[in-house]
Design an enzyme around this catalytic site. Sequence first.
Site, PDB file in Angstrom:
ATOM      1  N   GLN A  83      -4.582  -1.912   9.674  1.00  0.00           N
ATOM      2  CA  GLN A  83      -4.395  -3.229   9.057  1.00  0.00           C
ATOM      3  C   GLN A  83      -4.943  -4.328   9.984  1.00  0.00           C
ATOM      4  O   GLN A  83      -4.592  -4.373  11.168  1.00  0.00           O
ATOM      5  CB  GLN A  83      -2.902  -3.460   8.760  1.00  0.00           C
ATOM      6  CG  GLN A  83      -2.601  -4.756   8.032  1.00  0.00           C
ATOM      7  CD  GLN A  83      -3.231  -4.811   6.636  1.00  0.00           C
ATOM      8  OE1 GLN A  83      -3.139  -3.870   5.861  1.00  0.00           O
ATOM      9  NE2 GLN A  83      -3.892  -5.918   6.319  1.00  0.00           N
ATOM     10  N   LYS A 126       0.842  -1.200   0.000  1.00  0.00           N
ATOM     11  CA  LYS A 126       0.000   0.000   0.000  1.00  0.00           C
ATOM     12  C   LYS A 126       0.873   1.245   0.000  1.00  0.00           C
ATOM     13  O   LYS A 126       0.596   2.224  -0.693  1.00  0.00           O
ATOM     14  CB  LYS A 126      -0.938  -0.022   1.223  1.00  0.00           C
ATOM     15  CG  LYS A 126      -2.049  -1.038   1.089  1.00  0.00           C
ATOM     16  CD  LYS A 126      -2.768  -1.333   2.391  1.00  0.00           C
ATOM     17  CE  LYS A 126      -3.738  -2.509   2.205  1.00  0.00           C
ATOM     18  NZ  LYS A 126      -4.342  -2.991   3.457  1.00  0.00           N
ATOM     19  N   ASP A 162     -11.067   2.418   4.023  1.00  0.00           N
ATOM     20  CA  ASP A 162     -11.316   0.980   3.888  1.00  0.00           C
ATOM     21  C   ASP A 162     -12.814   0.697   3.837  1.00  0.00           C
ATOM     22  O   ASP A 162     -13.227  -0.417   3.512  1.00  0.00           O
ATOM     23  CB  ASP A 162     -10.718   0.223   5.090  1.00  0.00           C
ATOM     24  CG  ASP A 162      -9.502  -0.603   4.712  1.00  0.00           C
ATOM     25  OD1 ASP A 162      -9.323  -0.880   3.513  1.00  0.00           O
ATOM     26  OD2 ASP A 162      -8.743  -0.974   5.619  1.00  0.00           O
TER      27      ASP A 162
END
Length: 289
Positions: free
Chosen positions: A96, A52, A119
Site C-alpha cells: 500500500q 481490499k 497492482d
Amino acid sequence: MQILDGKALALQIKEEIANEVRQLRAKGMRAPHLAAVIVGTDGASQTYVANKEKSSHEVGFTSSVYRMAESTTEEQLLETIQFLNNDEEIDGFIVQLPLPKHINEQKVINAISPDKDVDGFTPINIGRMVLGEEAFVPATPMGICTLLQRYGVPTSGQHCVVLGRSNIVGTPVANLLSRKGVDCTVTLCHSRTKNLPELTRQADILVAAIGKPKFVTSDMVKEGVTIIDVGIHRIPDDTKKNGYSIIGDVDHANVDKHCSAVTPVPGGVGPLTIVSLLQNTLKAYKKKL
Ligand code: NAP
C-alpha cells in the site's frame, strides 16, 4: 445523463469472480490468495487495505495483511517482500502506497516479483503493458477501461483528455485508451499544460486524475462529454457520522448536467479499482495452474 455506477458494476463482476472461485473450490483446489503490506498508520491507507480485505473475502479469496510499524526500515520491508515473493500459497500481493519518507518507494516496487505484482506497478509489467504484451495492468486504469467497456461508452476515434500524468493513473490510462481496439485519440495534460480549459473543452471523454477537489468546472467541458472522475478527497462534514465526505476532482453539482455520462464520487472508479485487483489476483492464480 447516465450515471456510470461503479458500485453496481463492481458487485456484478465480484459475483462473476465468486462463481469462478466456487467452481475451482468444487474441484478441490485452494482459493486464490491476495496479500497486502501496509507500513504505518495512515487513515486513508488503512481504509483502502480494509476494503481490499473485505472484497477478497466476499469473492472467496484467502486474504492476509502484513501490518508493519511506521519505523520499519527499508531492509525489513524488502525482507517481507522476498518472503511474499517466495511463498507458494500467495498468488499476488500489493504494497500500500504511500510509504514513509525514509523508504525508497521505487526500490520497494522493483523488488516485487512481476508474477505477483497484481497492482501492475513493476517496470516489467509497465513495459509489457506499453508493448501490448500480456501484463498485470495497474488497477485504477484497468477499472476505468472496464467501466467504459461494460457501459458501452464509444471510444473509437473519440478524443480523450486525461488530466494528470502519474505513474499509477494518468500515464497508464492514456496508454490503454490509445491502444488498438480502444482507439481513442488521447491528450495527456499536466501542471505545465498551457490553455487547459481550451483542451478539456475538446474532450469527448475527460478523465480527471489531478488530485485537486472540484478542479473541473462547468466552463471546462463541452455538452455531451463523458467524465471519469478519479479523484478522492476527504473533506470535513459535520452532517456525516464519520465526520467527513468524499468528493472528487470534478465539481459535480455544476458539471454533471452537461455530461452524457459521468462516474459519481464515491461509487465510481474506486470500486472498480478494487475489482481490478481481484481480477489480477485470479489471473495470477490461474497462471500457476
Ligand atoms: P498525483 O500523483 O498527485 O498526480 C497528479 C497529476 O495532476 C500530476 O501529473 C500533476 O502534474 C497533475 N496536476 C496537478 N495540478 C495540475 C493543474 N493545476 N493542472 C494540470 N495538471 C495538474 O495523483 P494520482 O496519484 O494520479 O491521483 C489523482 C487523484 O486520484 C487523487 O485524488 C487520488 O486520491 C485519486 N486516486 C483515486 C483512485 C481510485 O481508485 N479512485 C486511485 C488512485 C488515485 P505534474 O506531473 O506536472 O506534477
